[in-house]
Design a protein around this motif. Structure first.
Motif, PDB file in Angstrom:
ATOM      1  N   ARG A 195       0.812  -1.213   0.000  1.00 57.92           N
ATOM      2  CA  ARG A 195       0.000   0.000   0.000  1.00 57.92           C
ATOM      3  C   ARG A 195       0.854   1.275   0.000  1.00 57.92           C
ATOM      4  N   MET A 220      -8.121  -6.852  -9.485  1.00 54.67           N
ATOM      5  CA  MET A 220      -7.865  -6.286  -8.162  1.00 54.67           C
ATOM      6  C   MET A 220      -6.809  -5.189  -8.224  1.00 54.67           C
ATOM      7  N   GLU A 221      -7.002  -4.150  -7.412  1.00 55.18           N
ATOM      8  CA  GLU A 221      -5.982  -3.128  -7.229  1.00 55.18           C
ATOM      9  C   GLU A 221      -4.895  -3.671  -6.304  1.00 55.18           C
ATOM     10  N   LYS A 275      -3.722  -2.669  -3.425  1.00 49.74           N
ATOM     11  CA  LYS A 275      -4.085  -2.786  -2.006  1.00 49.74           C
ATOM     12  C   LYS A 275      -5.001  -3.991  -1.769  1.00 49.74           C
ATOM     13  N   ASP A 276      -5.866  -4.283  -2.764  1.00 47.18           N
ATOM     14  CA  ASP A 276      -6.745  -5.442  -2.625  1.00 47.18           C
ATOM     15  C   ASP A 276      -5.968  -6.748  -2.745  1.00 47.18           C
ATOM     16  N   SER A 320      -4.425  -7.452   0.548  1.00 46.08           N
ATOM     17  CA  SER A 320      -5.412  -8.016   1.480  1.00 46.08           C
ATOM     18  C   SER A 320      -5.697  -9.476   1.147  1.00 46.08           C
ATOM     19  N   PHE A 321      -5.761  -9.793  -0.129  1.00 44.72           N
ATOM     20  CA  PHE A 321      -6.023 -11.169  -0.567  1.00 44.72           C
ATOM     21  C   PHE A 321      -4.932 -12.119  -0.069  1.00 44.72           C
ATOM     22  N   ASN A 332     -14.941  -8.700  -4.389  1.00 42.45           N
ATOM     23  CA  ASN A 332     -14.567  -9.158  -3.051  1.00 42.45           C
ATOM     24  C   ASN A 332     -15.175 -10.505  -2.685  1.00 42.45           C
TER      25      ASN A 332
END
Length: 443
Positions: free
Chosen positions: A151, A230-231, A233-234, A237-238, A288
């Motif tokens: 991030r 997905m970006e 940051k996503d 998280s994944f 998501n």
């Protein structure tokens, strides 16, 4: 427990900083390579290069550590890994990256050997299992946190490469300052792969197939998430979610494997992982919602190899545990090296969704074979039943800790048994005769 952890705090801090840097590195390189236009097949080969280096390092690094000592070896391998990371950001070329990933794999197995052999000598005999568990928690937490550093900035910029290198350099400081006596790296006894298969075919196949699947996940999981829209940051998280879920679920699934036929437990765990792969494939295009699949996949995938190790230990005499576990680690490493190449070629030839389907097929095969063997042959424990030990990527040095802990547990169990009376002796003798007949009848 705190008095035991305080003396090794420098080692645990060093490994946490190390994994913050390398955990960021693995995902960052996949995203940067994808953004630079590397094909999925090329990215898979790069993932395989890392695990090939890991295998090569198991033979090369012990000699280097004996020559330089633990502190200098740790600094040497950290510097090599940091330089490799920085060069990835400076030179965008697939062949150069292949060599750098190979170097990284060698360096990291050397770093694991330094830390884990040190922990092995510092941990009291009756607390090795607890120290090893804390070490694994530090591993998993650091790997999960490392993803969140994505991030900070774009993978297309040099910032994240510098951040990763900074953590690798910082890792040297607590280890260089420690006053702990430096241990010796012992030679690992050998066991042939043929004997490993004869002793525990479920452990052999489980290590290979789970290695293939997890190697593909580490090498291409972030790439697949990016292909799904997905970006950055996503994606962070994944990957973190898969790791955290895997960490949390290792304990309950491990306890389950200690209480039932471990082959059935492995079939269940592999089945969960396969279902997770299928859910990721189905939900991948639904934003998501695909995180549901990630949770299910992580819940089972990280517990598979530790259960495989415990199953193998069930079938070895105490003096064979280290050699057998080391051979199993080699099988798992070979699978990890093969997985990214196979999955990358499949993704290039078809669609990105082929990756989670690849996970499902590998774990599905593992579940089917484990269940088939559980119904075909009765499981016979050789000496003492093993205890599940949570673990992630590791080296032969940590296997020494695990092996000694298993042997210490067995000796403690034997020493604390009450003096049996005549009836008990007769019952035990009869049971031993029945076990001997059972072994002969099962080959």
């Amino acid at each position: 427990m705190i008095p035991i952890l305080l003396p090794i705090g420098a080692l645990l801090t060093g490994v946490a900083l190390l994994l913050l840097g390398t955990g960021l590195m693995n995902t960052l390189l996949a995203l940067r390579g994808s953004a630079e236009g590397f094909s999925d097949q090329t990215l898979g080969l790069l993932g395989s290069a890392y695990f090939l280096g890991f295998i090569l390092g198991t033979y090369v690094c012990p000699r280097l550590i004996r020559r330089m000592g633990h502190i200098r070896s740790f600094a040497f391998f950290c510097a090599a890994t940091a330089v490799s990371l920085l060069l990835h950001g400076l030179i965008i070329d697939a062949w150069i990256w292949f060599l750098l990933r190979l170097l990284t794999g060698v360096s990291l197995v050397g770093l694991y050997m330094v830390i884990e052999s040190w922990l092995n000598t510092q941990a009291p005999n009756d607390r090795r299992g607890q120290v090893f568990a804390v070490y694994m928690v530090v591993n998993l937490v650091a790997l999960a946190l490392a993803q969140q550093m994505l991030r900070i900035d774009s993978p297309l910029l040099f910032t994240l490469f510098a951040v990763g290198a900074i953590f690798l350099v910082l890792a040297i400081m607590p280890v260089a300052m420690t006053k702990l006596p430096q241990p010796m790296i012992s030679d690992t006894p050998a066991m042939s792969l043929r004997h490993l298969w004869d002793v525990a075919p479920v452990a052999f196949s489980g290590a290979l197939l789970s290695g293939v699947a997890m190697g593909a996940f580490w090498g291409l999981g972030a790439v697949w998430a990016g292909r799904m829209g997905m970006e950055t940051k996503d994606i962070a998280s994944f990957v973190s979610l898969v790791i955290i879920t895997g960490a949390v679920m290792q304990w309950p699934l491990g306890l389950l494997s200690d209480r039932i036929d471990r082959r059935v437990a492995l079939a269940l765990i592999s089945g969960i992982s396969a279902v997770g792969g299928l859910l990721m494939a189905v939900l991948g295009a639904h934003g998501n919602a695909m995180l549901i699949g990630a949770v299910v996949f992580g819940a089972g995938a990280f517990a598979a190899y530790p259960v495989v190790v415990a199953h193998l230990v069930d079938h070895l005499h105490q003096e064979e545990i280290l050699a057998g576990s080391s051979a199993l680690l080699l099988v798992q490493g070979a699978g990890s090296a093969l997985g990214p190449t196979l999955a990358g070629a499949l993704m290039s030839a078809t669609v990105p969704t082929a990756l989670p389907l690849f996970f499902a097929v590998m774990f599905g095969l593992c579940a089917a074979f484990s269940l088939l063997q559980s119904r075909k042959v009765k499981d016979v424990i050789v000496d003492e039943p093993a205890h599940f030990v949570p673990m992630v990527r590791t080296s032969t040095a940590s296997l020494e800790m695990m092996a000694e802990d298993q042997m210490t547990s067995a000796e403690t169990t034997h020493d604390t048994e009450a003096d049996p009376g005549p009836d008990t002796l007769y019952t035990q003798d009869t049971a031993n005769q029945e076990e001997t007949i059972e072994r002969r009848s099962t080959g």
